[in-house]
Design an enzyme around this catalytic site. Structure first.
Site, short mmCIF file in Angstrom:
data_model
loop_
_atom_site.label_atom_id
_atom_site.label_comp_id
_atom_site.label_asym_id
_atom_site.label_seq_id
_atom_site.Cartn_x
_atom_site.Cartn_y
_atom_site.Cartn_z
N ILE A 20 -7.81 47.08 -7.64
CA ILE A 20 -6.55 47.81 -7.81
C ILE A 20 -5.36 46.84 -7.79
CG2 ILE A 20 -5.04 49.55 -6.74
CD1 ILE A 20 -7.60 51.07 -5.92
N ASP A 43 -5.05 37.06 -0.60
CA ASP A 43 -6.37 37.66 -0.34
C ASP A 43 -7.20 36.59 0.36
OD1 ASP A 43 -8.15 40.13 -2.05
OD2 ASP A 43 -9.13 38.67 -0.74
N THR A 82 -0.98 52.09 -0.95
CA THR A 82 -1.88 53.11 -1.51
C THR A 82 -3.32 52.82 -1.09
OG1 THR A 82 -1.98 51.82 -3.56
CG2 THR A 82 -0.50 53.72 -3.55
N ARG A 111 -4.95 51.75 2.79
CA ARG A 111 -5.24 52.38 4.08
C ARG A 111 -4.09 52.09 5.02
NH1 ARG A 111 -8.05 54.93 1.56
NH2 ARG A 111 -10.31 55.28 1.69
N ASP A 171 0.97 56.40 0.29
CA ASP A 171 0.08 57.53 -0.03
C ASP A 171 -0.91 57.77 1.11
OD1 ASP A 171 -1.01 59.49 -1.78
OD2 ASP A 171 -2.68 58.14 -2.24
N GLU A 176 -3.84 61.82 9.12
CA GLU A 176 -3.47 62.73 8.03
C GLU A 176 -4.03 64.11 8.36
OE1 GLU A 176 -5.01 60.88 4.45
OE2 GLU A 176 -3.81 59.09 4.74
N HIS A 188 -2.14 61.49 0.41
CA HIS A 188 -3.38 60.85 -0.09
C HIS A 188 -3.77 61.38 -1.47
CE1 HIS A 188 -6.70 58.34 1.87
NE2 HIS A 188 -6.82 58.23 0.58
N GLY A 226 -3.76 59.44 -4.29
CA GLY A 226 -4.09 58.34 -5.20
C GLY A 226 -5.17 58.65 -6.22
N ALA A 227 -6.27 59.24 -5.76
CA ALA A 227 -7.40 59.50 -6.67
C ALA A 227 -7.44 60.94 -7.14
CB ALA A 227 -8.71 59.15 -5.97
P1 NAD Z 1 -11.50 46.01 -3.81
O1 NAD Z 1 -12.63 45.85 -2.86
O2 NAD Z 1 -11.75 45.75 -5.25
O3 NAD Z 1 -10.27 45.06 -3.36
C1 NAD Z 1 -9.81 45.00 -2.06
C2 NAD Z 1 -9.38 43.58 -1.77
O4 NAD Z 1 -8.80 43.55 -0.46
C3 NAD Z 1 -10.53 42.56 -1.77
O5 NAD Z 1 -10.29 41.54 -2.71
C4 NAD Z 1 -10.53 42.03 -0.33
O6 NAD Z 1 -10.89 40.66 -0.25
C5 NAD Z 1 -9.08 42.26 0.07
N1 NAD Z 1 -8.85 42.21 1.50
C6 NAD Z 1 -9.66 42.64 2.50
N2 NAD Z 1 -9.10 42.34 3.70
C7 NAD Z 1 -7.91 41.73 3.42
C8 NAD Z 1 -6.88 41.19 4.24
N3 NAD Z 1 -6.98 41.19 5.56
N4 NAD Z 1 -5.81 40.65 3.63
C9 NAD Z 1 -5.70 40.63 2.29
N5 NAD Z 1 -6.66 41.09 1.46
C10 NAD Z 1 -7.74 41.66 2.04
O7 NAD Z 1 -10.95 47.47 -3.57
P2 NAD Z 1 -10.02 48.33 -4.55
O8 NAD Z 1 -10.88 49.16 -5.44
O9 NAD Z 1 -9.00 47.45 -5.15
O10 NAD Z 1 -9.36 49.35 -3.49
C11 NAD Z 1 -8.33 48.89 -2.62
C12 NAD Z 1 -7.99 49.93 -1.59
O11 NAD Z 1 -7.49 51.11 -2.21
C13 NAD Z 1 -9.16 50.41 -0.71
O12 NAD Z 1 -8.75 50.42 0.65
C14 NAD Z 1 -9.41 51.82 -1.13
O13 NAD Z 1 -9.90 52.60 -0.07
C15 NAD Z 1 -8.00 52.24 -1.52
N6 NAD Z 1 -7.97 53.41 -2.38
C16 NAD Z 1 -7.10 54.40 -2.08
C17 NAD Z 1 -7.02 55.53 -2.87
C18 NAD Z 1 -6.05 56.63 -2.56
O14 NAD Z 1 -6.37 57.78 -2.76
N7 NAD Z 1 -4.85 56.30 -2.13
C19 NAD Z 1 -7.90 55.67 -3.97
C20 NAD Z 1 -8.76 54.63 -4.27
C21 NAD Z 1 -8.78 53.50 -3.47
#
Ligand code: NAD
Length: 300
Positions: free
Chosen positions: A149, A168, A224, A226, A250, A255, A276, A278-279
């Protein structure tokens, strides 16, 4: 029939359509934690979104459980360590909602920069007072968590002609238009921060007082991913003194909110929270349902 599936949260019909020839399915999208604890013993597969928590107790009672399927991304509502100990597979749907989350993130960046939310609230009261904001063009967007994302947000926001930096801790690839920085540099240099990290159930906060104290004056923070990426109690101070000009998120720690600091935060003008969403698009929900059904069939 392969086995019995319990679906605990609302999912797109395409999931049951794909599974129904092979599995017996019980759809209980409003199941309570207590009922789940009682009935889980009858099921081989349990499907959850973010509402339902798969705790150690649920897993202990799930004597037949083979698969825990998260219909979405982020398995922080599942005790994955205990599931592994019990040899239960945990599957999820990576990438399935990226586009939807990217779109809401861009909207949130603009909302934070232009006081759109306050403006809309005012016009509902027939108050047409002008509110001044800032342009995103030329500003530095810092991405915390450069995964699927995070990368897609950069690509989509190139139209704003921003500068991009990202932090990252994992060895991820950076395109030439994104500068890899340390966490401190991200805090110090960003005008807008988008938080896109994965968190586990027990992950510590990433942004505590120490990190937040390094933020630029007037920074906009969009989250968006956690809420637990940020220590909310520490953040409150910087929202109240205006160092953070806008927090558009979001996700929230609880929640709905229940802690005192959360209640206080929700009343601030520079805090804008969505429930929440996002999806929550037709397209993402369909992709999630298809991928989750395929995951279950493949892992069975
Ligand atoms: P992803 O696994 O592709 O990417 C997440 C990245 O975060 C990874 O590259 C990881 O190395 C990095 N990371 C982990 N700990 C870290 C830290 N301490 N500092 C910096 N970077 C760190 O995941 P994604 O598909 O890109 O999803 C990202 C987030 O979005 C997830 O938490 C997911 O739950 C959330 N999400 C939220 C919604 C929503 O409804 N708002 C919907 C989909 C996903």
């Amino acid at each position: 029939m392969y086995g019995k599936v319990l679906i605990c949260d609302p999912v797109d019909n395409v999931m049951t359509d794909k599974l129904k020839d092979k599995f017996e399915i019980d759809y209980k999208p409003k199941i309570s934690p207590q009922e789940l604890l009682e009935v889980i013993k009858d099921y081989d597969v349990v499907v959850v979104r973010s509402r339902t928590k798969i705790t150690k107790d649920v897993i202990s009672n799930g004597k037949k459980l083979k698969i825990i399927a998260r219909a979405g991304i982020g398995v922080d509502n599942i005790d994955t360590d205990y599931a592994e100990e019990k040899h239960i597979k945990v599957v999820y749907a990576p990438g399935s909602s990226t586009e939807s989350v990217v779109e809401i993130t861009l909207a949130m960046m603009v909302i934070g920069a232009r006081s759109l939310y306050k403006g809309m609230e005012n016009t509902r009261k027939n108050d047409f007072t002008k509110l001044k904001g800032i342009e995103l063009e030329g500003k530095t967007l810092g991405i915390l968590g450069f995964g699927r994302i995070g990368k897609a947000i950069v690509d989509a926001s190139r139209t704003f002609k921003m500068k991009f930096i990202a932090y990252d801790p994992m060895p991820v690839e950076y395109p030439e238009y994104v500068k890899k920085v340390s966490l401190d540099e991200l805090m110090e240099q960003s005008d807008v921060i988008s938080i896109n990290v994965t968190m586990r159930k027990d992950s510590p906060y990433i942004l505590n007082d120490n990190e937040l104290s390094k933020l630029k004056e007037g920074v906009i923070i969009v989250n968006t991913s956690r809420a637990r990426a940020i220590n909310g109690k520490d953040m409150l101070k910087y929202l109240k003194n205006g160092k953070i000009s806008a927090f558009v998120s979001d996700v929230f720690w609880n929640e709905p909110a229940k802690e005192e600091y959360e209640m206080e935060m929700l009343k601030l003008d520079n805090v804008m929270i969505t429930p929440h969403l996002g999806a929550q698009t037709k397209e993402a929900q369909k992709r999630i349902a298809i991928m989750t059904a395929d995951n279950i069939i493949n892992e069975w």
